[in-house]
Write a protein that holds these residues in place. Structure first.
Motif, PDB file in Angstrom:
ATOM      1  N   GLN A   1       0.464  -1.420   0.152  1.00  0.00           N
ATOM      2  CA  GLN A   1      -0.169  -0.510   0.230  1.00  0.00           C
ATOM      3  C   GLN A   1       1.188   1.590  -0.001  1.00  0.00           C
ATOM      4  O   GLN A   1       1.974   1.157   0.470  1.00  0.00           O
ATOM      5  CB  GLN A   1      -0.806  -0.081   1.087  1.00  0.00           C
ATOM      6  CG  GLN A   1      -1.949   1.065   0.886  1.00  0.00           C
ATOM      7  CD  GLN A   1      -2.993   1.335   2.681  1.00  0.00           C
ATOM      8  OE1 GLN A   1      -2.716   0.619   3.225  1.00  0.00           O
ATOM      9  NE2 GLN A   1      -4.506   1.342   1.914  1.00  0.00           N
ATOM     10  N   ASN A   2       0.618   2.223  -0.865  1.00  0.00           N
ATOM     11  CA  ASN A   2       1.259   3.281  -0.939  1.00  0.00           C
ATOM     12  C   ASN A   2       0.859   4.806  -0.154  1.00  0.00           C
ATOM     13  O   ASN A   2      -0.397   4.050   0.692  1.00  0.00           O
ATOM     14  CB  ASN A   2       0.950   4.298  -2.458  1.00  0.00           C
ATOM     15  CG  ASN A   2       2.001   3.483  -3.336  1.00  0.00           C
ATOM     16  OD1 ASN A   2       3.113   2.898  -3.012  1.00  0.00           O
ATOM     17  ND2 ASN A   2       1.872   2.393  -4.371  1.00  0.00           N
ATOM     18  N   GLU A   3       1.392   5.786   0.267  1.00  0.00           N
ATOM     19  CA  GLU A   3       0.764   6.714   1.177  1.00  0.00           C
ATOM     20  C   GLU A   3      -1.062   7.414   0.633  1.00  0.00           C
ATOM     21  O   GLU A   3      -1.209   7.904   1.673  1.00  0.00           O
ATOM     22  CB  GLU A   3       1.832   7.650   1.065  1.00  0.00           C
ATOM     23  CG  GLU A   3       2.945   7.245   1.638  1.00  0.00           C
ATOM     24  CD  GLU A   3       4.418   8.525   2.263  1.00  0.00           C
ATOM     25  OE1 GLU A   3       3.954   9.754   1.406  1.00  0.00           O
ATOM     26  OE2 GLU A   3       4.983   8.425   1.928  1.00  0.00           O
TER      27      GLU A   3
ATOM     28  N   HIS B   1       2.736  -1.940  -6.606  1.00  0.00           N
ATOM     29  CA  HIS B   1       4.625  -2.470  -5.926  1.00  0.00           C
ATOM     30  C   HIS B   1       4.375  -4.330  -6.493  1.00  0.00           C
ATOM     31  O   HIS B   1       4.672  -5.304  -5.417  1.00  0.00           O
ATOM     32  CB  HIS B   1       4.429  -2.115  -4.590  1.00  0.00           C
ATOM     33  CG  HIS B   1       4.718  -1.209  -4.591  1.00  0.00           C
ATOM     34  ND1 HIS B   1       5.821  -0.828  -4.465  1.00  0.00           N
ATOM     35  CD2 HIS B   1       4.434  -0.616  -3.774  1.00  0.00           C
ATOM     36  CE1 HIS B   1       5.642   0.508  -3.979  1.00  0.00           C
ATOM     37  NE2 HIS B   1       4.834   0.658  -3.103  1.00  0.00           N
TER      38      HIS B   1
ATOM     39  N   ASN C   1       3.629   2.630  -8.945  1.00  0.00           N
ATOM     40  CA  ASN C   1       2.546   3.444  -8.369  1.00  0.00           C
ATOM     41  C   ASN C   1       1.430   2.882  -8.005  1.00  0.00           C
ATOM     42  O   ASN C   1       0.790   1.475  -8.285  1.00  0.00           O
ATOM     43  CB  ASN C   1       2.642   4.423  -9.615  1.00  0.00           C
ATOM     44  CG  ASN C   1       3.524   4.728  -9.823  1.00  0.00           C
ATOM     45  OD1 ASN C   1       4.283   5.498  -9.406  1.00  0.00           O
ATOM     46  ND2 ASN C   1       4.363   4.591 -10.600  1.00  0.00           N
ATOM     47  N   SER C   2       0.213   3.657  -7.122  1.00  0.00           N
ATOM     48  CA  SER C   2      -1.284   2.801  -7.039  1.00  0.00           C
ATOM     49  C   SER C   2      -2.000   3.209  -8.260  1.00  0.00           C
ATOM     50  O   SER C   2      -1.673   3.679  -9.020  1.00  0.00           O
ATOM     51  CB  SER C   2      -2.029   3.839  -5.709  1.00  0.00           C
ATOM     52  OG  SER C   2      -1.097   4.144  -4.863  1.00  0.00           O
TER      53      SER C   2
END
Length: 308
Positions: free
Chosen positions: A47-49, A55, A65-66
């Motif tokens: 999970q990204n910010e 990923h 990237n999301s």
């Protein structure tokens, strides 16, 4: 005939030697009385910010990237383990990502995103692909369903999710002749509607009937073609209580026999696809996919009483 205990143990050993932490946690959850917490911890690593996922959680696309599609993959993992704690940070951050409107065209989340092209990926996740997985339902139906289950009923996001889901309902009822992957997304949306207790908000029984008819129409009935990319019963029917089973019980049994007979020299099941242009990366993703395919096969066998 079922999968023998020694064959199951051989697969178990392969998971412990080869699986990603997330897939090992899934294995332990499904087959060793493991908890949900380990799955959530491993899932959070992707999970990204911004709350979305990337990923290579979807092993055919290494974009960090999301993306909506990879975020939908995360939603499917949560649905798989029956995780319902909407207040968990992973879910709250996913809702934040969906509420942001990132990678949307109107009421539809994009199936592919431009930055996919910059990282190793299967050809169907390139922006110029004409894959049949391209559809307003994929992944929008999954993400809208996730919102229905987890968003606050008084929030703007819940209203948006309900609006999107109702729009998909109207399209599906009028034009139910979907291909396999979009239909899988519709079936997932139906699961989410039921989990959220929102059947009365939809023409739920009509959607179910249309989906069941489409399942029967889509199934490839020639087992000789099941070693390729084709619509086997297990893609759409996951239990004796599932939509489509009553009309297709015989072919489900046929696939159960085929599943037991089609294991490779490792005792697992081989992929029916490969990439072009990223041979080294595909060799890694192929191993990741072996775990995913093994899950699908073993859960299918267990649901129909074929694990000894």
């Amino acid at each position: 005939m079922g999968l023998a205990a020694e064959d199951f143990q051989r697969i178990q050993g392969w998971f412990y030697r080869n699986a990603r932490p997330l897939d090992l946690a899934r294995w332990q959850f499904h087959f060793e009385n493991g908890g949900q917490a380990a799955v959530l911890t491993a899932l959070a690593a992707y999970q990204n910010e911004d709350g979305g996922f990337g990923h290579a959680l979807e092993a055919d696309c290494w974009n960090p990237n999301s993306s909506p599609l990879t975020t939908a993959t995360a939603a499917e993992r949560l649905l798989e383990i029956g995780f319902e704690n909407s207040g968990h940070p992973v879910i709250q951050r996913m809702l934040m990502y969906l509420d942001s409107g990132a990678e949307m065209d109107g009421n539809t989340w994009r199936n592919v995103i431009v930055s996919n092209n910059d990282y190793p990926h299967a050809p169907w996740w390139h922006t110029d692909s004409d894959s049949t997985s391209r559809s307003i339902f994929n992944p929008t139906a999954i993400l809208a369903g996730f919102i229905l289950q987890h968003a606050d009923r008084e929030s703007r996001l819940f209203g948006r999710g309900l609006e999107i889901a109702k729009g998909l309902e109207a399209v599906f009822i009028m034009q139910p002749e979907l291909e396999m992957h979009p239909l899988i997304c519709v079936l997932t949306l139906l699961d989410y509607i039921a989990l959220a207790g929102l059947q009365e908000e939809f023409a739920y029984a009509e959607m179910q009937a249309a989906a069941a008819r489409r399942i029967t129409a889509l199934l490839e009935r020639d087992a000789g073609d099941w070693n390729g990319y084709t619509c086997k019963p297990s893609a759409l029917i996951h239990s004796p209580a599932g939509l489509g089973y009553a009309d297709n019980a015989a072919i489900v049994e046929k696939e159960l026999d085929y599943t037991l007979a089609s294991r490779n020299s490792e005792g697992l099941w081989s992929l029916s696809w490969k990439w072009e242009g990223y041979e080294r990366e595909f060799a890694v993703s192929e191993n990741w996919w072996k775990a995913g395919i093994a899950f699908d096969k073993l859960l299918f066998l267990r649901a129909f009483g074929r694990l000894d």
